[in-house]
Design an enzyme around this catalytic site. Structure first.
Site, mmCIF file in Angstrom:
data_model
loop_
_atom_site.group_PDB
_atom_site.id
_atom_site.type_symbol
_atom_site.label_atom_id
_atom_site.label_comp_id
_atom_site.label_asym_id
_atom_site.label_seq_id
_atom_site.Cartn_x
_atom_site.Cartn_y
_atom_site.Cartn_z
ATOM 1 N N TRP A 161 9.158 4.610 3.004
ATOM 2 C CA TRP A 161 7.666 3.771 3.917
ATOM 3 C C TRP A 161 6.918 2.997 3.594
ATOM 4 O O TRP A 161 6.367 2.641 4.768
ATOM 5 C CB TRP A 161 7.398 4.489 5.356
ATOM 6 C CG TRP A 161 8.865 6.030 5.553
ATOM 7 C CD1 TRP A 161 8.136 7.184 5.775
ATOM 8 C CD2 TRP A 161 9.366 5.495 5.917
ATOM 9 N NE1 TRP A 161 9.793 7.980 6.332
ATOM 10 C CE2 TRP A 161 10.558 7.264 6.782
ATOM 11 C CE3 TRP A 161 10.829 5.069 6.149
ATOM 12 C CZ2 TRP A 161 11.581 7.438 6.926
ATOM 13 C CZ3 TRP A 161 11.855 4.957 6.976
ATOM 14 C CH2 TRP A 161 12.687 6.469 6.706
ATOM 15 N N ILE A 162 7.369 2.921 2.534
ATOM 16 C CA ILE A 162 5.785 1.350 2.108
ATOM 17 C C ILE A 162 6.055 0.223 2.914
ATOM 18 O O ILE A 162 7.523 -0.696 1.860
ATOM 19 C CB ILE A 162 6.803 1.811 0.745
ATOM 20 C CG1 ILE A 162 6.188 3.124 -0.001
ATOM 21 C CG2 ILE A 162 5.039 0.192 0.168
ATOM 22 C CD1 ILE A 162 4.990 3.694 0.669
ATOM 23 N N LEU A 176 12.208 -7.761 33.330
ATOM 24 C CA LEU A 176 13.003 -8.903 32.994
ATOM 25 C C LEU A 176 14.942 -8.030 32.811
ATOM 26 O O LEU A 176 15.420 -9.322 33.089
ATOM 27 C CB LEU A 176 13.188 -8.989 31.266
ATOM 28 C CG LEU A 176 12.369 -10.748 30.856
ATOM 29 C CD1 LEU A 176 11.234 -10.260 31.285
ATOM 30 C CD2 LEU A 176 12.820 -11.446 29.599
ATOM 31 N N GLN A 205 5.406 -6.757 45.638
ATOM 32 C CA GLN A 205 4.702 -6.451 45.409
ATOM 33 C C GLN A 205 4.421 -5.615 43.605
ATOM 34 O O GLN A 205 3.544 -5.155 43.466
ATOM 35 C CB GLN A 205 3.261 -5.852 46.645
ATOM 36 C CG GLN A 205 3.360 -6.669 46.966
ATOM 37 C CD GLN A 205 2.851 -6.134 48.689
ATOM 38 O OE1 GLN A 205 2.725 -5.208 49.011
ATOM 39 N NE2 GLN A 205 1.183 -6.638 49.151
ATOM 40 N N PHE A 209 0.925 -1.314 -0.156
ATOM 41 C CA PHE A 209 -0.256 -0.070 -0.196
ATOM 42 C C PHE A 209 0.897 1.064 0.035
ATOM 43 O O PHE A 209 1.595 1.631 0.963
ATOM 44 C CB PHE A 209 -0.907 0.069 1.106
ATOM 45 C CG PHE A 209 -2.108 1.316 1.589
ATOM 46 C CD1 PHE A 209 -3.249 1.273 0.961
ATOM 47 C CD2 PHE A 209 -1.544 1.973 2.191
ATOM 48 C CE1 PHE A 209 -4.065 2.134 0.964
ATOM 49 C CE2 PHE A 209 -2.738 3.152 2.151
ATOM 50 C CZ PHE A 209 -3.147 3.034 1.497
ATOM 51 N N ALA A 210 0.973 2.551 -1.188
ATOM 52 C CA ALA A 210 1.420 3.453 -1.088
ATOM 53 C C ALA A 210 0.650 4.234 -1.190
ATOM 54 O O ALA A 210 0.873 4.937 -2.411
ATOM 55 C CB ALA A 210 2.712 3.071 -2.639
ATOM 56 N N GLU A 227 -0.875 3.344 10.210
ATOM 57 C CA GLU A 227 -2.471 3.393 10.054
ATOM 58 C C GLU A 227 -2.718 4.615 10.941
ATOM 59 O O GLU A 227 -3.661 4.244 11.295
ATOM 60 C CB GLU A 227 -2.428 1.663 10.039
ATOM 61 C CG GLU A 227 -2.686 1.204 9.453
ATOM 62 C CD GLU A 227 -1.494 0.621 8.722
ATOM 63 O OE1 GLU A 227 -1.213 1.664 8.147
ATOM 64 O OE2 GLU A 227 -1.283 -0.621 9.055
ATOM 65 N N GLY A 228 -2.139 5.532 11.004
ATOM 66 C CA GLY A 228 -2.972 6.972 11.991
ATOM 67 C C GLY A 228 -2.193 6.936 12.876
ATOM 68 O O GLY A 228 -2.022 5.488 13.728
#
Lengths: 75, 387
Positions: free
Chosen positions: B162-163, B341, B281, B129-130, B366-367
């Site tokens: 950034w495709i 960790l 705790q 998706f470009a 995606e937003g």
């Protein structure tokens, strides 16, 4: 009436005329067109195809009513 | 081994259960074991798309009549949760493939559908998706790539950046200005005038095979346009991004689950001050936050899924809400898991530092979170009659 009710959520107290350009009054964002198509398909039981994507079909309440009528009659 | 409380608690519709079980087994067998190596190398195995296609994972949104093996939105989400927990980069590549397939399935001509969808379902044609450009991100309507009418077709000029999957995709859904209106085009790899430049692996989703696309007098026939002139953003891209956000939301649920599993495993086995750290705790507080976020994120994603299943327009905002919350919670879970960790979590090759880096990217793609906030706030104000 159903179309007007749906649009009321986006347009609040603004009174839209049947022939008024809903994209011209500045209340909608980039998601609106998609929401509008989903609403029309679910509410009126039609499928909007790529041949229907002309802005003219969605520009006003009247235009949408005509599109729905046309699709329902198989046009 | 997953904790009982970290398992997906909601069963998908009965007829999808076997499908989901097979997909989960495949993901655990073929994808999770390679995830750390893919992240380190910054690339996915060459055979991945066809392997996934053979197992039906490339046809999740392709109609059966076009060779797909479609699933309902809930099952789709649960598959993406599993993918997100195993390898967020693989999930991202599959998501953009699905975005393109869904756009073709929804808005393409019958000829275009017959041409592309069967191959996409088999994984032989991977979609990308470009939309994003070097100077254009959230403000998508400002795209500069141009499709100029030329003879019977168009000539494209411009760049996309950034495709995801750009290095390996066979078919690009490209957004360009045509007659000054945003318009979508389907452009295969290898088209003269299109050059593809691999990008170095970024902070997270390092194996997502990012690329920059350059169009220089890239001549294409008129029949490669997807949908009418002017429908590119409001219909084609909007629907594709809506599906993408849904996949990201569920992928984040998977990331949170993976963080919780890693953190609780460590809390049971790591002994400090003569007791397993689960007895401290402050550690319990961190685990509680992750557990609550996991349940909340999954419920929001399920709520979006149910609305999508019924074709409800409210599914659009529900998806934004789920994506926003889940991405933010995944980022928090990644930070928490690394914290629990300790040095082990920071070490090269540790899955939790991968989860943290991947979660950061989820807040952007995606937003961005901020764009989701604008959408969610606008909807809330509209519902209260303030706009």
């Amino acid at each position: 009436m159903k179309i007007r009710d749906f649009l009321g959520r986006f347009f609040g107290d603004y009174q839209l005329r049947d022939d008024e350009d809903i994209f011209g009054v500045g209340f909608v964002n980039s998601l609106f067109a998609m929401q509008l198509v989903l609403f029309i398909e679910k509410e009126f039981g039609i499928t909007v195809g790529n041949e229907d994507l002309s802005l003219a079909n969605f520009r006003s309440i009247g235009a949408m009513a005509e599109l729905i009528e046309r699709k329902r009659s198989g046009g | 081994m997953a904790l009982p409380e970290a398992q997906s608690p909601v069963e998908p519709p009965e007829n999808q259960q076997q499908r989901l079980a097979r997909c989960r087994a495949l993901i655990e067998r073929e994808i999770r074991p390679r995830a750390d190596a893919c992240d380190a190398e910054g690339r996915l195995p060459d055979e991945l798309p066809v392997m996934l296609g053979r197992e039906g994972l490339c046809g999740l949104v392709v109609p059966e009549g076009q060779g797909g093996r479609p699933v309902d939105p809930i099952t789709y989400g649960l598959i993406h949760e599993q993918l997100g927990a195993a390898c967020a980069a693989t999930r991202a590549v599959l998501t953009v493939h699905d975005m393109v397939a869904a756009a073709i399935g929804r808005w393409a001509s019958p000829e275009q559908q017959a041409d592309w969808l069967p191959r996409m379902a088999r994984g032989e044609t991977l979609g990308a998706f470009a939309l994003t450009e070097p100077e254009v991100g959230s403000d998508a309507k400002a795209i500069r790539t141009e499709a100029v009418r030329s003879g019977d077709g168009f000539s494209l000029h411009g760049s996309k950046r950034w495709i995801t999957a750009g290095q390996i995709a066979h078919l690009f859904l490209v957004l360009a200005r045509c007659d000054e209106k945003p318009t979508a085009f389907l452009i295969p790899r290898g088209t003269p005038g299109l050059t593809i430049e691999p990008l170095a692996p970024p902070l997270g989703l390092r194996a997502a095979m990012l690329a920059e696309l350059h169009f220089a007098d890239c001549r294409i026939p008129a029949g490669w346009m997807l949908g009418p002139v002017g429908s590119g953003l409001n219909h084609v891209a909007a629907a594709a991004l809506d599906l993408g956000r849904y996949g990201v939301a569920w992928g984040c649920v998977g990331l949170i689950r993976a963080c919780l599993e890693a953190a609780t495993r460590r809390a049971r086995t790591r002994v400090q001050f003569d007791v397993p750290i689960r007895e401290h705790q402050l550690i319990q507080g961190l685990i509680a936050e992750m557990a609550v976020d996991l349940k909340a994120a999954r419920e929001l994603a399920m709520a979006a899924g149910r609305l999508r299943q019924s074709g409800d327009p409210d599914g659009v905002i529900a998806t934004c809400t789920a994506k926003y919350f889940a991405a933010r919670a995944a980022m928090h879970a990644g930070q928490t898991a690394v914290q629990i960790l300790g040095a082990e979590g920071c070490a090269a090759g540790s899955p939790v530092q991968r989860y943290l880096r991947d979660a950061k990217v989820m807040e952007i793609i995606e937003g961005s979170n901020q764009l989701q906030q604008v959408m969610i706030a606008t909807d809330a104000l509209q519902r209260q009659g303030r706009l």
